[in-house]
Scaffold this motif. Structure first.
Motif, PDB file in Angstrom:
ATOM      1  N   MET B   1      37.270  40.697  19.446  1.00 28.87           N
ATOM      2  CA  MET B   1      37.639  39.906  18.253  1.00 28.87           C
ATOM      3  C   MET B   1      38.737  40.626  17.464  1.00 28.87           C
ATOM      4  N   LYS B   2      39.871  39.961  17.269  1.00 32.93           N
ATOM      5  CA  LYS B   2      40.960  40.575  16.501  1.00 32.93           C
ATOM      6  C   LYS B   2      40.975  40.006  15.087  1.00 32.93           C
ATOM      7  N   ASN B   3      41.056  40.898  14.103  1.00 29.86           N
ATOM      8  CA  ASN B   3      41.161  40.478  12.705  1.00 29.86           C
ATOM      9  C   ASN B   3      42.622  40.287  12.340  1.00 29.86           C
ATOM     10  N   ILE B   4      42.946  39.074  11.914  1.00 24.79           N
ATOM     11  CA  ILE B   4      44.349  38.738  11.675  1.00 24.79           C
ATOM     12  C   ILE B   4      44.588  38.336  10.228  1.00 24.79           C
ATOM     13  N   VAL B   5      45.654  38.874   9.662  1.00 26.40           N
ATOM     14  CA  VAL B   5      46.118  38.472   8.327  1.00 26.40           C
ATOM     15  C   VAL B   5      47.359  37.602   8.527  1.00 26.40           C
ATOM     16  N   ALA B  26      36.725  32.469  19.341  1.00 26.21           N
ATOM     17  CA  ALA B  26      35.921  33.555  19.896  1.00 26.21           C
ATOM     18  C   ALA B  26      36.724  34.850  19.974  1.00 26.21           C
ATOM     19  N   TYR B  27      38.044  34.755  19.855  1.00 26.06           N
ATOM     20  CA  TYR B  27      38.888  35.936  20.020  1.00 26.06           C
ATOM     21  C   TYR B  27      39.569  36.396  18.735  1.00 26.06           C
ATOM     22  N   PHE B  28      39.838  35.448  17.834  1.00 29.25           N
ATOM     23  CA  PHE B  28      40.602  35.782  16.636  1.00 29.25           C
ATOM     24  C   PHE B  28      39.835  35.370  15.383  1.00 29.25           C
ATOM     25  N   LYS B  29      39.877  36.234  14.362  1.00 28.12           N
ATOM     26  CA  LYS B  29      39.254  35.938  13.081  1.00 28.12           C
ATOM     27  C   LYS B  29      40.303  36.084  11.985  1.00 28.12           C
ATOM     28  N   VAL B  30      40.341  35.135  11.057  1.00 24.04           N
ATOM     29  CA  VAL B  30      41.288  35.195   9.954  1.00 24.04           C
ATOM     30  C   VAL B  30      40.686  36.057   8.844  1.00 24.04           C
ATOM     31  N   SER B  31      41.321  37.177   8.547  1.00 28.28           N
ATOM     32  CA  SER B  31      40.842  38.058   7.477  1.00 28.28           C
ATOM     33  C   SER B  31      41.412  37.650   6.128  1.00 28.28           C
ATOM     34  N   ALA B  32      42.688  37.252   6.141  1.00 31.41           N
ATOM     35  CA  ALA B  32      43.325  36.866   4.883  1.00 31.41           C
ATOM     36  C   ALA B  32      44.447  35.867   5.147  1.00 31.41           C
ATOM     37  N   PRO B 261      59.892  24.570  24.622  1.00 35.15           N
ATOM     38  CA  PRO B 261      60.211  25.041  23.273  1.00 35.15           C
ATOM     39  C   PRO B 261      59.051  24.750  22.313  1.00 35.15           C
ATOM     40  N   ASP B 262      58.135  25.692  22.187  1.00 41.50           N
ATOM     41  CA  ASP B 262      56.950  25.535  21.346  1.00 41.50           C
ATOM     42  C   ASP B 262      56.598  26.925  20.823  1.00 41.50           C
ATOM     43  N   MET B 263      56.660  27.094  19.519  1.00 44.52           N
ATOM     44  CA  MET B 263      56.453  28.416  18.923  1.00 44.52           C
ATOM     45  C   MET B 263      55.049  28.962  19.147  1.00 44.52           C
ATOM     46  N   ARG B 264      54.127  28.099  19.575  1.00 47.69           N
ATOM     47  CA  ARG B 264      52.775  28.605  19.778  1.00 47.69           C
ATOM     48  C   ARG B 264      52.703  29.596  20.937  1.00 47.69           C
ATOM     49  N   ILE B 265      53.664  29.525  21.872  1.00 48.86           N
ATOM     50  CA  ILE B 265      53.664  30.516  22.966  1.00 48.86           C
ATOM     51  C   ILE B 265      53.967  31.923  22.432  1.00 48.86           C
ATOM     52  N   PRO B 266      55.098  32.126  21.712  1.00 50.56           N
ATOM     53  CA  PRO B 266      55.320  33.492  21.194  1.00 50.56           C
ATOM     54  C   PRO B 266      54.276  33.937  20.163  1.00 50.56           C
ATOM     55  N   ILE B 267      53.732  33.006  19.381  1.00 51.15           N
ATOM     56  CA  ILE B 267      52.690  33.392  18.415  1.00 51.15           C
ATOM     57  C   ILE B 267      51.452  33.889  19.163  1.00 51.15           C
ATOM     58  N   LEU B 268      51.016  33.116  20.155  1.00 54.13           N
ATOM     59  CA  LEU B 268      49.839  33.506  20.929  1.00 54.13           C
ATOM     60  C   LEU B 268      50.087  34.816  21.667  1.00 54.13           C
ATOM     61  N   TYR B 269      51.300  34.975  22.191  1.00 54.05           N
ATOM     62  CA  TYR B 269      51.607  36.217  22.910  1.00 54.05           C
ATOM     63  C   TYR B 269      51.478  37.424  21.982  1.00 54.05           C
ATOM     64  N   ALA B 270      51.984  37.275  20.746  1.00 53.92           N
ATOM     65  CA  ALA B 270      51.875  38.383  19.783  1.00 53.92           C
ATOM     66  C   ALA B 270      50.404  38.690  19.484  1.00 53.92           C
ATOM     67  N   PHE B 271      49.597  37.647  19.362  1.00 54.05           N
ATOM     68  CA  PHE B 271      48.167  37.844  19.065  1.00 54.05           C
ATOM     69  C   PHE B 271      47.410  38.424  20.261  1.00 54.05           C
ATOM     70  N   SER B 272      47.746  38.002  21.463  1.00 46.44           N
ATOM     71  CA  SER B 272      46.963  38.411  22.637  1.00 46.44           C
ATOM     72  C   SER B 272      47.520  39.667  23.309  1.00 46.44           C
ATOM     73  N   TYR B 273      48.774  40.044  22.946  1.00 45.36           N
ATOM     74  CA  TYR B 273      49.437  41.207  23.536  1.00 45.36           C
ATOM     75  C   TYR B 273      48.520  42.420  23.616  1.00 45.36           C
ATOM     76  N   PRO B 274      48.520  43.191  24.698  1.00 42.19           N
ATOM     77  CA  PRO B 274      49.392  43.076  25.877  1.00 42.19           C
ATOM     78  C   PRO B 274      48.907  42.072  26.923  1.00 42.19           C
TER      79      PRO B 274
END
Lengths: 377, 377
Positions: B1-5, B26-32, B261-274
């Motif tokens: 679980m990754k905590n994301i601001v 199940a993988y990401f939680k919004v902290s702020a 062309p959909d920004m959700r790919i680079p956003i998800l990549y940043a969140f799921s990296y590596p």
């Protein structure tokens, strides 16, 4: 300094590999060279690169060569020469660039002894994929593919997790007959088929490129190299041969490797891996090229692709039959004995009558290869 | 679980990031979460994602919001809220998706505290590149770019050695005015410029895409992100926006990252990296797309690109002036106060009168930014 053995140094890949080494003598040293019977060219290569050992498969030619080169250079003969030179200690890379099933034995010998293999021999993985992967896994040695498509996939997978791959996309130029339908293909001649639009290659490979069998064999190789199911391998026709292949990941992202169609890039990559070195190949000028196009392969007009996929799915010795029958058929087409569309027919008939051995040994593979050839000759 | 601001959760990138998180709870939680003043949307986001803390830059709006959300959710106000939330302990990733120079301070705060940053704010590296890279180097924290172009380069560089890179190729769609010459561009209206062919983005970015300033700013960002000289960064126009950018290596090999062309790919990549995760974005259907084309950018008709390259080469505070002057000019163009071709004129005049500070502090950057805006308003 990397010590390199080149099996098949007088062929198309072998001579290009030596061109790469010639330009980077501070980094690469030729330990051994082998030829089938072209001792004239081999002699020139020996003079230039001064290997410690050479192999000549043809024993008579080997005797002639011995008299013309320095005595301190050891000359091995027969097919055993390939295996012996591939499994020497102190070698950093064995480039397997011989043609035919001899490549399988040499590759296995190299891997068994822990040597890294730069693989440019198609038959190796097509006929003995499971044995090869088992050998590499057992000894921890590696296979770096030298085919432009597989090198592309290999490059795209650096730094990636295999679990994240959804599929790979092998690009095909479509060959000289792209766009032609069956009725037009009936009467094409060998000289038409040998006129490839993008790549300069050996005769057999060029005909395989015209029938799309080449792409079919690459599917089988990719399956083994990258541990994929056949359904994870897509073929698309890309006539410019600039995108050499692609990997699609499960996030919808695709990585592609591109370059001018010049085998010296994947050869150099295999030699310099995991780093890269300056190559003599010019960079891609995208605005000059202007566009890259994509088409579905015409499975109807090029049935060899379907046959290869079928053989890959059946597995066992079926790809051995596919490969041997195709080689004989291509030889007969080049000699003018059969027509272009007879190639898939011959392959299909050979497959239809074959009793598959599910997990063949090396002896099984060599036996099925031999029997298929005898049946068709 | 990754905590994301998520800083800037009500904007274009922020809402797409929440869409990604919604599909992967199940993988990401919004902290702020933070917003500038759109408390209606922020309230909905709070209800759905239940962050522990929220920030509202506008203090009056913050007071209104407080009355409508559960009392256990802490509400911070002012620009300091961004810095405070970015530098919290226990955070795995701070997505900086605010607009404007506030992103620089927030990014620095995150990096100084050792938090990883998913960077979607253009001003950060354009104005404070050196400070940002210094902070990341000092603390060992990382920046994962969320721009499609920089994410593409970042993906192509995984597993590669930076020493082996010869250049990068940033692709540009060319925007809505591709192919138009100066005389035709004189009279284009804001509504024409806001009609981007491929990407759905905020207004400011869409106008920047029409002037090619967007690509100019990306050159400056790429310089810092990937430690390149400006001469190692090439821009080519690729109208289909399928190839998001490419890396050319010294062997003549090119790696490209492609996708719809959909920004959700680079956003998800940043969140799921590596690693990578399944995204809601469809895969690229190459044979359906049919072709990818490339053109040289028209530097004559789109002078913003030249201005950005000039500012990048001068360095110091010059890119701060470029960025601030451009922002003011774009605002005035959207309001109908100036013409499209006045945008580069205003930027150029601001640059011409600026006295460059070579290695600016954060205070210098904020001061030059403020002065440039005052001068032009």
């Amino acid at each position: 300094m990397k010590n390199i053995v080149i099996l098949g140094s007088t062929g198309s890949i072998g001579t290009q590999a030596l061109d790469i080494i010639r330009r980077n003598k501070a980094y690469f040293k030729v330990s051994a060279l082998t030829a089938y019977n072209n001792i004239e060219l081999l002699k020139d290569q020996i003079e230039e690169f001064r290997p410690e050992k050479v192999g000549v498969v043809d024993a008579e030619k080997a005797e002639i060569l011995k008299k013309t080169i320095p005595q301190d250079i050891e000359v091995l003969t027969g097919h055993a020469a390939l295996k012996d030179l591939a499994s020497q200690p102190g070698i950093d890379m064995v480039l397997v660039a011989v043609v035919g099933i001899a490549g399988l034995e040499a590759t296995l010998a190299a891997l068994e002894s822990g040597n890294y293999v730069a693989l440019a021999n198609k038959e190796t993985l097509v006929t003995g994929g499971q044995l090869v992967i088992d050998a590499a896994t057992r000894t921890g040695s590696r296979i770096i593919p030298v085919d432009s498509e597989h090198s592309a996939i290999f490059q795209c997978l650096q730094g990636a997790d295999r679990q994240d791959v959804s599929k790979i996309i092998l690009t095909a130029s479509g060959g000289p007959f792209r766009g032609l339908k069956r009725d037009r293909l009936e009467n094409v001649r060998p000289e038409d088929a040998l006129n490839h639009p993008n790549w300069s290659m050996g005769k057999k490979v060029t005909i395989d490129s015209a029938t799309l069998m080449n792409k079919g064999l690459e599917i089988i190789e990719a399956k083994w190299l990258f541990d994929l199911s056949i359904d994870q391998i897509q073929v698309i026709v890309h006539p410019q041969s600039i995108i050499h292949s692609m990997v699609e990941f499960k996030d919808g992202s695709v990585l592609a490797q591109l370059g001018m169609p010049d085998m010296r890039i994947p050869i150099l990559y295999a030699f310099s891996y995991p780093r890269r070195m300056k190559s003599p190949v010019q960079a891609v000028d995208f605005t000059r090229i202007g566009r890259l196009t994509f088409e579905e392969p015409d499975m109807e007009s090029f049935p060899c692709l379907t046959l290869a996929i079928r053989a890959a799915k059946i597995g066992g010795t079926m790809p051995v039959v596919l490969n041997a029958a195709n080689e004989i058929a291509v030889e007969r087409f080049i000699n003018g004995d059969i027509k272009f569309m007879d190639i898939p027919d011959i392959v299909e008939k050979a497959m239809d009558t074959h009793q598959v051995i599910p997990r063949p040994s090396l002896a099984d593979i060599l036996q099925v290869d031999k029997e298929t050839r005898e049946l068709l000759s």
